[in-house]
Design an enzyme around this catalytic site. Structure first.
Site, PDB file in Angstrom:
ATOM      1  N   LEU A   1       0.780  -1.228  -0.065  1.00 36.26           N
ATOM      2  CA  LEU A   1      -0.145   0.264  -0.081  1.00 36.26           C
ATOM      3  C   LEU A   1       0.956   1.300   0.108  1.00 36.26           C
ATOM      4  CD1 LEU A   1      -2.982   1.316   0.538  1.00 36.26           C
ATOM      5  CD2 LEU A   1      -2.452   1.137   2.811  1.00 36.26           C
TER       6      LEU A   1
ATOM      7  N   GLU B   1       0.541   3.414   6.734  1.00 40.59           N
ATOM      8  CA  GLU B   1      -0.667   3.372   6.726  1.00 40.59           C
ATOM      9  C   GLU B   1      -0.985   1.757   6.373  1.00 40.59           C
ATOM     10  OE1 GLU B   1      -3.732   5.512   6.580  1.00 40.59           O
ATOM     11  OE2 GLU B   1      -2.879   7.334   5.739  1.00 40.59           O
TER      12      GLU B   1
ATOM     13  N   GLY C   1       5.857  13.033   0.684  1.00 40.42           N
ATOM     14  CA  GLY C   1       4.177  13.498   0.356  1.00 40.42           C
ATOM     15  C   GLY C   1       3.329  12.327   0.000  1.00 40.42           C
TER      16      GLY C   1
END
Ligand code: FAD
Lengths: 364, 400
Positions: A128, A359, A134
């Site tokens: 992922l 994440e 960024g």
């Protein structure tokens, strides 16, 4: 019904996992961290809890139980309380199983779930995160372009847990600006698993960079088939899970620092008798609770089938911020001793940094 | 079972109260901030409503708030209160503190008064007078004295910072019974306005909550009936006796103050959101918080903190409703909400820029109002002290 306390069953789950964690990793987390490895039997024992497969229908090898986000966060907090690397590794197949179970086509379920819902732990994972400044899982740089009856994926991924062992992984990629998940087999020639990464935290967790170069997958391996999947909901569920793990890490640091401070005598008195130390512990106590409550709130809304975009987002953001604060306090309270790797608080501090940066390391 | 998804019942209640706050409190918030100490007549309609605190109980059991487990969710008394208080303070905190018959003294009376006292004072507006010039956080060190003389108590002392000092009908005054040592000497007494020797000395001018009448009482050989000892003489058989009993009411009132902080902070956040959206800033709760503008990131973090404040508050109130010991959780809610309410309202003013500094808008007022929530009902530090003693199992001598 509305309420803040655990039911009998929830208490049982929590107690059971906590007992297992105590026996399995509490004493060895340091060693695992130093060795950069979680022994296979430790993962297997955690797997036998069945948390990752409990909601998978029996026909696919699961236990056919009702989906329970609340129970998931209870389990994740306890696992991460023991060790975050362990928590991620032991539940990493869920990152593959859960989306297929909830969003996959019948064929996808039939084909893939049984492979990873066995008695023995069989690694599957999720690619992922992306390794650039960024990075944002909501606007993926990795792309999947349609080519006849297949998709061609291009891009780079990082922090892919257990990529070396995983038979399959879900790869997040954008199809014309729309985020999707693809089922990719490890032996796909377009997939290259890079060197094992060396990270700030979770030394024991093997994570890898993954390169996708003209990686071709069958159109049937787009999660959810031609309609795609609810990628946003998927990300939201991982955010709730990250918050739950943060509660575990923060609580571990809080409890360790508290016990230490009670016993540490300076200037003739235990240091907890000083407000500047005691008040830090007080703050840690309610921030641990706050992180957990935020996760519970989002999980409760999930269970009720509500839109969790706000609650899951705020829960992860809060957890990232406060887990960092709490674990920082944990080191500070122990002074120089907190800086030494023999004590766990420095590990909690390193691991906590991952909550906001990473994440999708777990899912509810 | 853990399920903290907001029930529909509470959502409905919030909506109803929010309309009330919007319609009745917001429009007069600025007016009474400027007309400091003037009684807001518009609030008379609230006299019979028990927006804050318990209604005086009739036969003891009526106010038992423990939700019956018949499968249907009922909003308990304490949870209902913190939900209401948040909405009302979203309207205006100073006006909430000015609602007739909803003083802190009312909460104490509702909690520990005898039947006879309820009869006499249950429908009066009651303030709470604990603080003295040399006794603030250390309420156990108060010097006001009470001496029994026949059928009367004779009270002497000075009480400062009494909320509703001007508007109340009676004050619940804490004093030390002469001849008794230690904290068990501290009792509370109900003193009626107009009693000779009981004088409202002056009202304070304050940073915020200016509509609230904070004042000083002087008690000079003030004689009150023996029966005005709150909780009565035969208090030994009661589990909520005297000083301890009144201290116990903090477990209910601290979440209430936390809810006030939540309400004010939410008002500021809502206003900020409105202005951000007007400026075309999109709030969408999805992008990596490090990729959004600084304004948005700050905004999200304020929202997250607000949510945490509220959840801690609801938890403490819910525990009280379910008769669970909640001293720790009550202090946690106030410690967090008092501090972060202050920070949020400061930050909103900053983000709003000129609109946050101008008295044309209420944001500057919310920043002033919010600050009190970290001071009264025990300062932030005192809450941390209570939490720390509790989690560390330290006595007040070990952790001062
Ligand atoms: C608007 C307003 C309304 C009020 N309403 C009422 C009311 O209705 N009834 C009533 O009785 N009182 C009321 N008060 C009084 C209020 O409860 C006290 O002001 C408060 O408890 C603090 O006491 P103090 O002001 O004397 O500060 P102090 O006790 O002098 O404290 C000064 C500072 O020292 C800190 N401190 C004190 N002790 C400790 C300690 N042990 N450890 C660490 N830090 C410590 C405090 O946190 C604070 O920062 C009101 C006050 C205001 C301003």
């Amino acid at each position: 019904m509305f309420g803040f306390s655990m039911s009998k069953e929830q208490k049982m789950v929590s107690r059971e996992v906590s007992k297992l964690v105590k026996g399995l990793v509490s004493d060895s987390a340091h060693e695992m961290d130093e060795n950069g490895e979680i022994p296979g039997d430790v993962i297997q024992k955690a797997w036998e809890l069945g948390a990752s497969v409990s909601s998978v229908p029996e026909e696919f090898g699961g236990h056919g139980m009702e989906d329970s986000p609340i129970e998931s966060i209870i389990v994740l907090e306890e696992l991460a309380y023991g060790d975050m690397a362990f928590a991620v590794a032991a539940t990493s197949p869920s990152l593959f199983i859960n989306p297929i179970r909830t969003m996959g086509t019948e064929d996808q379920k039939k084909k893939y779930l049984p492979l990873y819902c066995k008695e023995t732990f069989n690694a599957a994972t999720l690619a992922l995160n992306e390794p650039h400044f960024g990075a944002d899982v909501m606007s993926l740089k990795t792309t999947a372009a349609r080519n006849g009856k297949s998709y061609v994926i291009n891009g780079s991924k990082c922090f892919v847990p257990l990529a070396d062992q995983a038979g399959h992984m879900l790869v997040a990629a954008s199809v014309d600006g729309e985020n999707n998940l693809f089922i990719v087999a490890r032996d796909n020639p377009g997939l290259t698993i890079g060197e094992r990464e060396k990270n700030l935290g979770c030394y024991a967790l093997p994570t890898f960079e993954v390169e996708l170069k003209d990686c071709s997958v069958d159109e049937n391996d787009r999660l959810g088939g031609s309609e795609g999947c609810d990628y946003t909901l998927f990300i939201q569920k991982t955010r709730v899970a990250m918050a739950a793990m943060a509660a575990g890490i923060a609580r571990a640091s809080y409890e360790f620092a508290k016990e230490y401070a009670k016993g540490r005598v300076q200037f003739g008195e235990p240091i907890v008798n000083r407000q500047s130390v005691a008040f830090m512990l007080a703050e840690m106590a309610y921030e641990v609770d706050s992180i957990r409550l935020m996760a519970q709130k989002a999980a409760s809304e999930l269970a009720a089938g509500k839109d969790v975009s706000r609650s899951s987002y705020l829960a992860k953001m809060y957890a990232g911020e406060m887990a960092m604060k709490v674990t920082d306090f944990g080191v500070q309270i122990m002074g120089g001793h907190g800086y030494i790797r023999e004590y766990p608080v420095e590990r909690y501090y390193r691991n906590a940094r991952g909550i906001s940066i990473l994440e999708g390391m777990a899912i509810v | 079972m853990i399920n903290i998804d907001t029930p529909e019942k509470i959502d409905k209640m919030k909506n109803g109260l929010n309309n009330l706050a919007k319609g009745m409190l917001r429009p007069i918030a600025r007016k009474y901030d400027e007309a400091e100490h003037e009684y807001p007549q518009e609030l008379e309609v609230f006299r019979s409503m028990s927006v804050m605190g318990k209604k005086p109980k009739k036969n003891g059991d009526e106010s038992k708030a423990k939700p019956v487990d018949d499968g249907e969710f009922k909003v308990g008394q304490n949870l209902g209160t913190v939900v209401s208080v948040e909405e009302m303070c979203w309207g205006d905190a100073a006006l909430l503190l000015s609602l007739p018959n909803a003083g802190l003294g009312n909460a104490a009376i509702a909690a520990v008064a005898t039947e006879e006292q309820l009869e006499r004072f249950g429908s009066k507006w009651a303030s709470m007078a604990i603080t003295e010039p040399s006794s603030g956080s250390d309420s156990g060190s108060i010097q006001a004295s009470a001496e029994l003389d026949g059928e009367e108590w004779v009270l002497n002392g000075e009480k400062i910072f009494v909320t509703c000092a001007d508007r109340c009908d009676v004050a619940v005054v804490w004093a030390r019974v002469k001849g008794v040592e230690g904290s068990s000497a501290i009792k509370s007494f109900i003193v009626e306005k107009g009693t000779p020797g009981f004088k409202l000395e002056h009202l304070e001018h304050k940073l915020g909550i200016r509509a609230s009448d904070t004042g000083t009482f002087v008690l000079n050989n003030c004689r009150i009936p023996k029966t005005n000892l709150l909780g009565g003489d035969s208090e030994k058989k009661k589990k909520t006796e005297g000083f301890k009993g009144v201290m116990k009411t903090f477990d209910n009132t601290r979440p209430m103050v936390a809810a006030m902080a939540v309400g004010v902070a939410r008002a500021a956040i809502d206003f900020t959101r409105e202005k951000m959206e007007e400026a075309g800033i999109k709030i969408d709760y999805s992008a990596n918080p490090n990729n959004v503008s600084s304004v948005l990131k700050e905004f999200y973090m304020m929202e997250a903190n607000l949510e945490a404040m509220r959840l801690l508050t609801w938890r403490a109130a819910w525990m009280a409703d379910n008769e669970e010991e909640n001293t720790l959780e009550a202090s946690m809610s106030k410690a967090k909400a008092g501090r972060y309410g202050t920070l949020i309202t400061q930050k909103c003013c900053e983000l709003l820029g000129p609109m946050g500094y101008s008295r044309k808008y209420l944001a500057e007022k919310w920043m002033r109002d919010s600050k009190i929530m970290d001071i009264f009902e025990g300062t932030g530090q005192i809450q941390h002290l209570i939490i720390a003693r509790n989690i560390l199992k330290l006595t007040r001598n070990e952790l001062k």
